[in-house]
Design a protein around this motif. Sequence first.
Motif, mmCIF file in Angstrom:
data_model
loop_
_atom_site.group_PDB
_atom_site.id
_atom_site.type_symbol
_atom_site.label_atom_id
_atom_site.label_comp_id
_atom_site.label_asym_id
_atom_site.label_seq_id
_atom_site.Cartn_x
_atom_site.Cartn_y
_atom_site.Cartn_z
ATOM 1 N N GLU B 5 -2.275 4.917 -9.136
ATOM 2 C CA GLU B 5 -1.384 4.837 -8.099
ATOM 3 C C GLU B 5 -0.196 5.898 -8.168
ATOM 4 O O GLU B 5 0.508 6.027 -9.252
ATOM 5 C CB GLU B 5 -0.688 3.421 -8.019
ATOM 6 C CG GLU B 5 -1.714 2.404 -8.011
ATOM 7 C CD GLU B 5 -1.270 1.063 -8.141
ATOM 8 O OE1 GLU B 5 -2.064 0.114 -7.466
ATOM 9 O OE2 GLU B 5 -0.211 0.871 -8.532
ATOM 10 N N MET B 37 -1.212 7.469 2.016
ATOM 11 C CA MET B 37 -0.286 6.839 3.125
ATOM 12 C C MET B 37 0.978 7.578 3.136
ATOM 13 O O MET B 37 1.874 7.639 1.972
ATOM 14 C CB MET B 37 0.072 5.358 2.455
ATOM 15 C CG MET B 37 0.888 4.456 3.579
ATOM 16 S SD MET B 37 0.381 4.060 4.960
ATOM 17 C CE MET B 37 1.635 4.320 5.817
ATOM 18 N N SER B 61 -6.149 -2.890 -2.644
ATOM 19 C CA SER B 61 -5.588 -3.779 -1.859
ATOM 20 C C SER B 61 -4.539 -3.127 -0.863
ATOM 21 O O SER B 61 -4.646 -2.787 0.517
ATOM 22 C CB SER B 61 -4.939 -4.889 -2.459
ATOM 23 O OG SER B 61 -4.286 -4.520 -3.819
ATOM 24 N N SER B 62 -3.528 -3.094 -1.348
ATOM 25 C CA SER B 62 -2.003 -2.578 -0.561
ATOM 26 C C SER B 62 -1.986 -1.068 -0.616
ATOM 27 O O SER B 62 -1.943 -0.345 -1.919
ATOM 28 C CB SER B 62 -0.767 -3.158 -1.105
ATOM 29 O OG SER B 62 0.238 -2.607 -0.337
ATOM 30 N N PRO B 63 -2.167 -0.087 0.482
ATOM 31 C CA PRO B 63 -1.680 1.329 0.186
ATOM 32 C C PRO B 63 -0.127 1.571 0.350
ATOM 33 O O PRO B 63 0.170 2.559 0.081
ATOM 34 C CB PRO B 63 -2.234 1.725 1.632
ATOM 35 C CG PRO B 63 -2.027 0.653 2.544
ATOM 36 C CD PRO B 63 -2.275 -0.617 1.719
ATOM 37 N N ILE B 64 0.400 0.683 0.471
ATOM 38 C CA ILE B 64 1.875 0.648 0.274
ATOM 39 C C ILE B 64 2.406 -0.028 -0.751
ATOM 40 O O ILE B 64 2.264 -0.960 -1.202
ATOM 41 C CB ILE B 64 2.535 -0.146 1.698
ATOM 42 C CG1 ILE B 64 2.275 0.777 2.763
ATOM 43 C CG2 ILE B 64 4.146 -0.114 1.367
ATOM 44 C CD1 ILE B 64 1.895 -0.302 4.219
ATOM 45 N N LEU B 65 3.146 0.735 -1.661
ATOM 46 C CA LEU B 65 3.533 0.266 -3.077
ATOM 47 C C LEU B 65 5.197 0.591 -3.192
ATOM 48 O O LEU B 65 5.691 1.473 -2.689
ATOM 49 C CB LEU B 65 2.972 1.113 -4.163
ATOM 50 C CG LEU B 65 1.304 1.106 -4.254
ATOM 51 C CD1 LEU B 65 0.561 2.178 -4.966
ATOM 52 C CD2 LEU B 65 0.614 -0.392 -4.562
ATOM 53 N N THR B 66 5.426 -0.180 -4.336
ATOM 54 C CA THR B 66 6.999 0.105 -4.662
ATOM 55 C C THR B 66 6.952 0.591 -6.035
ATOM 56 O O THR B 66 8.089 0.970 -6.633
ATOM 57 C CB THR B 66 8.008 -1.135 -4.557
ATOM 58 O OG1 THR B 66 7.170 -2.238 -4.832
ATOM 59 C CG2 THR B 66 8.379 -1.158 -3.076
#
Lengths: 359, 188
Positions: B5, B37, B61-66
């Motif tokens: 990631e 993204m 799963s999520s293309p948006i991460l923190t």
Amino acid sequence: MSELRLMKGNEALAEAAIRAGVDAYYGYPITPQSEVMEYLMKANPEKTTGMVVLQAESEVASINMVYGAAGAGKMAMTSSSSPGVSLMQEGISYIAGAELPCVVVNVVRGGPGLGTIQPSQADYFQTVKGGGHGDYKLITLAPASVQEMADFMKLAFDLAFKYRNPAMILSDGAIGQMMEKVELFDPIQRRTDEEVALQCPWATTGRKRGTQKRVITSLRLVASVQEEFNIKLQNKYKEIEEKEVRCEMLQCDDAQYVIVAYGSSARTSMKAVEIARKNGMKVGLLRPQTLWPFPSKQIETLINNGAKGFLSVEMSAGQMVEDVKLAANGKAKVEHYGRMGGVIASPQDIYEALKKFAK
Amino acid sequence: MINEEIIIAGFGGQGVLSMGKILAYSGLMSGLEVSWMPSYGPEMRGGTANVTVILSKERISSPILTSYDTAIILNQQSLDKFENTVKPGGILIYDPSGISNPPTRHDLNIFSVEATKAATERNMSKIFNMIVLGGYLKVNPVVSLDHIEAGLKKSLPERHHNLIPANIEGLKLGSELIQRINLYKEAC
């Protein structure tokens, strides 16, 4: 042969439109969906498949061009984002009232008003509860990946023609703007005039000698005639509700708590479920692919199998949560979690909300 | 198992988004699941731009991460914003040009790659981002050079295919320029 590509959601949807044999696209640019028309203009399918791509003078013009083309039995579509889709509502209601097939794509951004260009899911009510006037329904597909942006383009037209009903693809800025691997389906030939005539015996394609006049209208001034038509529509909607629900269930088998989420919220929620499972929580994800018809029966089944609660995760103040509540019918705890205005809740945020909800 | 990631962040115009695109395309070429993204919107014009790239053997799963395994940082604002989002033990790569407050975390593998300087010296500003990417791939070879080349072929329009050798040269240069930064040593 199907083909693997890396594409933005908006581009995949545009390419799929060409491959699905769509006859006409009419649109007006707006962020975050401008790539749809940009891609189509660049691809110039008029030269290859004969598909018309036209920038209209406004969204109102676009939807009425769609209305006209659909009346002639053509596969016609438009795409826009929230403020533009608001402008189209009158036309959508007319198309529903004239029982015409077409596809409208909404790559949703934050609102109300001009709002923000960042992703949002605040147009759920507008899409599945009306938007325009009168008792009508839009078949609503909610893609959660670039792959589904492509696949649902074709599916939306299939369903629209099967039921002579407008279909909406309700996406959001994140799904539209992100790139992922996509497997494109093989191109389908555009229908010939003869094929259109066969498939759409109602279409106004020019009256020939000895044939009956065909009228496409949403105007029925006699109340009893209008009611008869309303009953017919409602019967059609009932059939769609019985046959066309689509959803994905992840790790729901032993789940005590289930997140309900669609579009990009389903993706962040998927990760939240991964985190929660790692921490020993028995949770799953129900991802509606059709928002109308809504997977109410699936929710009921989950409750019968032991699910105690549903957390509706949406990028809005809580809209789909009302349909989850109706489906749960008081038999399970239902709450909403979400951010608004273009802010995306992170997987970690959702996990924290889930922990609080499950307490 | 690969599940990488990455956040790439810098000024708009530095080639942040295209670097991510080439990386994603190369991942696709090597049979991985990929997502790209971008931060899109007004900040892209002149301000900061960033993109999240995920390369994985499994469904993403999520293309948006923190939080991220790797951060590739090209300006001070991005360093300030993303240094604390790298997972402990993760990688932080930055170009020291224009950085007045370098990274300080001791629990990261920190590398610098003097891409701006190298690109300017060689009058090759257009392959600046490839120098940075080359540095990253030296540290973490998630995709091979062959796959990068295939990725370049797919992501660049045909009329620009003559630029591929220069891009490959940039990658190689980056792999030579990348240096590990030892924070403890500097503190002595």
